[in-house]
Structures are given as structure tokens and as C-alpha cells.
Design a protein around this motif. Sequence first.
Motif, short mmCIF file in Angstrom:
data_model
loop_
_atom_site.label_atom_id
_atom_site.label_comp_id
_atom_site.label_asym_id
_atom_site.label_seq_id
_atom_site.Cartn_x
_atom_site.Cartn_y
_atom_site.Cartn_z
N TYR A 1 34.09 38.26 39.08
CA TYR A 1 35.03 39.28 39.56
C TYR A 1 34.33 40.62 39.72
O TYR A 1 34.60 41.36 40.67
CB TYR A 1 36.22 39.44 38.61
CG TYR A 1 37.10 40.62 39.00
CD1 TYR A 1 37.91 40.55 40.13
CD2 TYR A 1 37.09 41.81 38.27
CE1 TYR A 1 38.70 41.62 40.52
CE2 TYR A 1 37.88 42.89 38.66
CZ TYR A 1 38.67 42.79 39.78
OH TYR A 1 39.44 43.87 40.18
N LYS A 2 33.44 40.94 38.81
CA LYS A 2 32.72 42.21 38.91
C LYS A 2 31.92 42.27 40.21
O LYS A 2 31.87 43.31 40.87
CB LYS A 2 31.81 42.39 37.69
CG LYS A 2 32.58 42.56 36.39
CD LYS A 2 31.65 42.66 35.19
CE LYS A 2 32.45 42.78 33.88
NZ LYS A 2 31.58 42.80 32.69
N GLN B 1 32.02 37.73 35.26
CA GLN B 1 31.01 38.37 36.09
C GLN B 1 31.29 38.19 37.58
O GLN B 1 31.02 39.08 38.39
CB GLN B 1 29.62 37.82 35.75
CG GLN B 1 28.47 38.47 36.50
CD GLN B 1 28.31 39.95 36.15
OE1 GLN B 1 28.74 40.40 35.10
NE2 GLN B 1 27.68 40.71 37.05
N GLN C 1 39.56 38.62 35.33
CA GLN C 1 38.95 39.89 35.68
C GLN C 1 37.82 40.28 34.75
O GLN C 1 37.05 41.21 35.04
CB GLN C 1 40.00 41.00 35.72
CG GLN C 1 40.51 41.43 34.36
CD GLN C 1 41.39 42.66 34.45
OE1 GLN C 1 41.70 43.16 35.53
NE2 GLN C 1 41.80 43.18 33.31
N GLN D 1 42.31 48.70 41.78
CA GLN D 1 42.35 47.26 41.50
C GLN D 1 43.54 46.60 42.19
O GLN D 1 43.42 45.48 42.72
CB GLN D 1 42.43 47.03 39.99
CG GLN D 1 41.16 47.42 39.24
CD GLN D 1 41.25 47.04 37.78
OE1 GLN D 1 40.90 45.94 37.38
NE2 GLN D 1 41.73 47.97 36.97
N TYR E 1 32.74 50.63 39.10
CA TYR E 1 32.32 50.48 37.70
C TYR E 1 33.40 51.09 36.83
O TYR E 1 34.10 52.02 37.25
CB TYR E 1 30.98 51.20 37.51
CG TYR E 1 30.07 50.60 36.47
CD1 TYR E 1 29.58 49.30 36.61
CD2 TYR E 1 29.66 51.33 35.36
CE1 TYR E 1 28.73 48.75 35.67
CE2 TYR E 1 28.81 50.79 34.41
CZ TYR E 1 28.35 49.50 34.57
OH TYR E 1 27.51 48.95 33.63
N ASN E 2 33.55 50.57 35.60
CA ASN E 2 34.64 51.06 34.75
C ASN E 2 34.27 52.29 33.92
O ASN E 2 35.04 52.74 33.08
CB ASN E 2 35.14 49.94 33.82
CG ASN E 2 34.05 49.42 32.90
OD1 ASN E 2 32.91 49.91 32.93
ND2 ASN E 2 34.38 48.43 32.10
N SER F 1 34.57 42.46 43.14
CA SER F 1 35.21 43.78 43.21
C SER F 1 34.26 44.82 43.77
O SER F 1 34.69 45.77 44.44
CB SER F 1 35.73 44.21 41.83
OG SER F 1 34.68 44.37 40.91
#
Length: 473
Positions: A344-345, A342, A339, A198, A409-410, A348
Motif C-alpha cells: 500500500y505504501k 508495504q 494499509q 487517503q 509519507y506519514n 499510495s
Amino acid sequence: MRQLVGRIQERGILEAALKSNRPELIVVYGRRRIGKTFLIDKVYEKEIKFRFSGIHNASLKEQLANFHLVLSDKNLRFKEPKSWIEAFHHLGKYFDTLKSKKKKVLFIDEFPWLDSRRSNFLSAFDNFWNNYASKRDDMVVIVCGSAASYMIQNIIKNKGGLHNRLTESIQLAAFNLNETEQLLKQNKVKFSRYDILQIYMAMGGIPHYLDKINPGESVPQALDRLCFMKNGFLRTEFENVFASLFDFYENHESIVRSLASVRKGLTRNEISAKTGMPSGGGLTKALMELEDSGFIENYLPYQGVKDSIYRLSDEYSMFYIKYIEKTKPSQGGLWMVMQGKQSYKIWSGYSFETICIKHVEQIKEGLKIAGINSTHGSWIEKGNGKGAQIDMLIDRDDNVINLCEMKFYNTEFTLNKKYANEIANKSNKFVESTKTKKSVFVTFITTYGLVSNQYSKQYVQNELTIDNLFKKL
């Protein structure tokens, strides 16, 4: 004391120059804040006998006065020089007083800033090298500058007295993920690899930016302080970067902004149309300078496409244009909110793809194909119906092509039926369009891996995680 992180190959070149039995002329170039001066100082800290640096936008008189002050610190009495020819003559006289037989290093930093109009600095340096330094086997002359295009055109590709005189050139690049991790650890910053990714998405592998992160800060705290609070270091860096590197920097900034708006990249003609810059020598020069300085990359798409594509490869520029410049200074806590959105997702995910492309050698190592000759690129097909796009493929000499899917993905990523069908259709279109006879392997590069289910087992041949991207090569 801070230690030198990475730079193994570059360090080897500099150290070899100290052991050679000939005079050495070395050029080091790379973008602002990349660590050029730090590298030279760390490797040559005991051997530098004279160093001076150009001053940005200073007059000839001011540059010569600065040179004279530095030389005066050596307890030598010379009159203040009125020209660079005279200044270098004094410098030669100083080196004549050094009786040691060991290699002696002359370090000229921010070289392009010294070569102002009508200063005759370059011709004087040319004369100094050819008539003095090149006659001394005990000298290493190292010149350094951030304006990469200047260094290439005026020194590396010099058509005059420096033609073929250069013994080594070093282009210093941003840190990769492994080197970024090493630097943060050295600075007592304890981030997980997910957190480092990040940070990398926001500031890239620029050592000076990474040094600004404080131990004990979380990623949102660090980005809030540096990017979104008033007087944050990275709030004003964008304009400073281009203004300090390029003449007519507005053109360079315009090109970067146009590329930031299209993740797949643009052709030269598309850049011309978006920026309003004529497709002539000015555009060619700006594109070359941005590429030489590491802000953009130029590549040919896979098969059948004649026009090369330019793509923005500088993470900080992408992050600044997308987020920093669009927000007013905050008191903190802003990035934690941003962050979670959506947008930002999605962003990223695109940024992760760019990082994966930069780390293609680590991906090849993870696939255990580092020893197999291969090429990599992207593939786009525009059709009347739905087109198809593969952001990275690896075409191997062992009769295999890896089609890479990259997902940030987290947690573990779940491949569902809809996405599996999309991959199958994309793969089929690629085979049909390119008429390849090679085996096509679908390769997933994810943060924490894939959830094992019927679709991952059926459609995916290779899996890699971010740990592979952090591999030291």
C-alpha cells in the motif's frame, strides 16, 4: 439544507443565462455521480418550470408515459402523446400559459436515455428548439447527461438543426482537494488533510461518493464500510459506472484495466496489444468516450515523442482494481491491516503522484509562477543501462524547468545520500538528453515537508507540502 460547494465558474454561467436578453440553450455533461443535477437544481430551484428525466433502458412508450405524467401534474389536460413531436407540442402549449416575464427554465435530465433507437427524440427536440424555444427571450433550456460522448457528438458538435445553436456548455469535473475538503466540512466530517488525501486516493473527488462518509468515522472505518463490507456502496459501483454510461462497456472496462496495470501510461498501440482490441474506429471511440467522461487523460510526453500517452486518472477505478475486487467481503477491520502493508505504501506513492499532476495549477501557485507561461508533462528515457523517468516537470518561460519529486509519507521526509545521488543522476541525464539551456530546479512535493539536512540543502531548490495542493484558486 445542503449548500452548493465549489462550481464557481459553472454557477456563474448558469446565473448569467437568467440575466441575458436572449433564449439560452445550455448543455451540462459529466460522469455519473458528479453532481450535475444537484448543481442545476440549486442554481435554478426557483426558475425551473418543467423538468423531466430519461429512464434508463425504457421503451419509447414508457418514456412518453413518464413525460405525460409529469405534464399532468401541472393541472393541464393533454392526451398522452404518441410521439415526441406531439409531446413537445404539448410542452410549448404549457409554457404559453406562463405569463411572467422572468426567465423560465426547462430542464431535461438524462437526455441520452430519451434518444433511443427509432424514437426520433433528437429531431423532435431540434424542432422544438428551432421553432418554439429559440423564439422566446424568456426561456432557458438546459439539457443534461452522463454519457459525455453522446452529449458532445449529438448536441455540442451537432451537424443538423442544432448546429451552432448552443449558447453554453459545461463539463462538470470531479472536485479538487480544496472542494473535497469543503464538502467534508459541510457534512461535519472532521478529517486532517492527510486523511482527506487517503480518502481521495480511494474515491477521488466524486461528490456522491464523498457524501457517503459518516461524521465520526475514521478513514479505515469509512473505507471498510463502503469498500470491503458486504453491500458496501463502492463494492458494486465500478461495473454500474461503465454499464450506465457506454454501449459495449466491456471495451471501456478493458481499457481502464490495462491502464491500471501500468502507472506511466500506455500508447494507443500498447493499449490495443494489451486489450486485444483492433487499433481502429472502435478503439478510437472508446478512448474518446473515456477521455470525455474524465476517466483517462491523453498527453504528449516532453520533447521528441510523437505517440501520445493515455493514463488512468480516475482514483476510484484504480483503487477498485487494486484492492476492492480482490478481497472478499469482511466484517470490518480489513483496511487497517491492508494499509499497513508495504504494497500500500508503494501504491499510495504512485497515487499521490497522479493527484499532484491533477493539481499542477496549485503547484504553480505554490511556486509563485502562476503568472508565468509554462507547460507541464513527463519525461522518460529508455537506455541500455538504467533509464530515467520524471513523472512531472514544469517548463517555464522564465528560463527555468522544475523537476518534481513527489513523496507521500506519514511524517517529514528524509532525503538520504542514495536518493540524493539518484536525483542528481536523473537531473544530469535530463539535461544531457534534452540539451536544455534552462536552469533546472529540483522541486519536492511532500506530505509534511523535508527534514533539513545536507542533502536537502544541496540538491533541492523548492519545497511544497500538501497544504499547497489544498490551495483555493
